[in-house]
Design a protein around this motif. Structure first.
Motif, mmCIF file in Angstrom:
data_model
loop_
_atom_site.group_PDB
_atom_site.id
_atom_site.type_symbol
_atom_site.label_atom_id
_atom_site.label_comp_id
_atom_site.label_asym_id
_atom_site.label_seq_id
_atom_site.Cartn_x
_atom_site.Cartn_y
_atom_site.Cartn_z
ATOM 1 N N LEU A 45 0.907 -1.148 0.050
ATOM 2 C CA LEU A 45 -0.052 0.134 0.048
ATOM 3 C C LEU A 45 0.897 1.309 0.021
ATOM 4 N N CYS A 46 1.801 1.026 0.769
ATOM 5 C CA CYS A 46 2.744 2.419 0.944
ATOM 6 C C CYS A 46 3.647 2.688 -0.244
ATOM 7 N N GLU A 48 2.639 1.704 -3.395
ATOM 8 C CA GLU A 48 1.441 1.759 -4.318
ATOM 9 C C GLU A 48 1.115 3.503 -4.357
ATOM 10 N N ALA A 49 1.078 4.091 -2.876
ATOM 11 C CA ALA A 49 0.737 5.328 -2.730
ATOM 12 C C ALA A 49 2.023 6.242 -3.246
ATOM 13 N N VAL A 52 1.279 7.266 -7.133
ATOM 14 C CA VAL A 52 0.259 8.245 -7.571
ATOM 15 C C VAL A 52 0.570 8.845 -8.751
ATOM 16 N N TYR A 57 -1.959 4.143 -11.822
ATOM 17 C CA TYR A 57 -2.084 4.715 -10.373
ATOM 18 C C TYR A 57 -2.880 5.882 -10.193
ATOM 19 N N ARG A 60 -7.790 6.379 -6.804
ATOM 20 C CA ARG A 60 -7.320 6.683 -5.354
ATOM 21 C C ARG A 60 -7.549 5.326 -4.900
ATOM 22 N N LEU A 61 -6.825 5.077 -4.099
ATOM 23 C CA LEU A 61 -6.704 3.779 -3.080
ATOM 24 C C LEU A 61 -7.676 4.191 -1.679
ATOM 25 N N LEU A 75 -0.171 4.658 7.166
ATOM 26 C CA LEU A 75 -1.045 4.987 5.946
ATOM 27 C C LEU A 75 -0.901 6.446 5.557
ATOM 28 N N ARG A 76 -1.376 6.878 6.534
ATOM 29 C CA ARG A 76 -1.477 8.521 6.289
ATOM 30 C C ARG A 76 -0.052 9.006 5.877
ATOM 31 N N LEU A 80 -1.859 8.115 2.179
ATOM 32 C CA LEU A 80 -3.165 7.432 1.804
ATOM 33 C C LEU A 80 -4.206 8.233 2.745
ATOM 34 N N ASP A 81 -5.591 8.352 2.280
ATOM 35 C CA ASP A 81 -6.306 9.311 3.049
ATOM 36 C C ASP A 81 -7.833 8.636 2.881
#
Length: 117
Positions: A45-46, A48-49, A52, A57, A60-61, A75-76, A80-81
């Protein structure tokens, strides 16, 4: 339109993203980063963020699938939000009613400033 955890079982996440790139109306991918859930998928996840804006890509995830409160700060910090908390705010999982106290707790974490550094 969203893609609901399809990437979590894909043999080639990047290839699947590229195949779906530009699909009209596709704006969100719900993903845990792994078929085993968010805890196992945090590195994915990190990573892929951080991609962006690259082809495939753009959507939005939306992070979900075993998401826990302690996952959110990292994650934030990765950018990611969007978070799907479904079962995390229901006592007894999906079959239970929404727990207002749990929703308030999640809301407090999500409204908190993002830690930098």
């Amino acid at each position: 339109m969203d893609v609901h955890r399809a990437f979590d079982r894909a043999a080639d996440r990047d290839g699947l993203r590229l195949q779906l790139a530009g699909l009209p109306g596709l704006d969100t991918y719900l993903t845990a980063g792994s078929a085993a859930g968010v805890a196992a998928g945090l590195p994915v996840l990190c990573a892929e963020a951080a991609r962006v804006g690259e082809p495939g890509y753009e959507p939005r995830l939306l992070v979900g699938g075993g998401l826990l409160l302690n996952h959110v700060p990292g994650l934030r910090a990765a950018g990611l939000d969007a978070f799907h908390v479904g079962g995390a705010v229901r006592r007894g999982g999906w079959t239970g009613p929404v727990d207002v106290t749990a929703v308030r707790t999640w809301r407090g974490i999500l409204d908190a400033p993002v830690a930098v550094g």
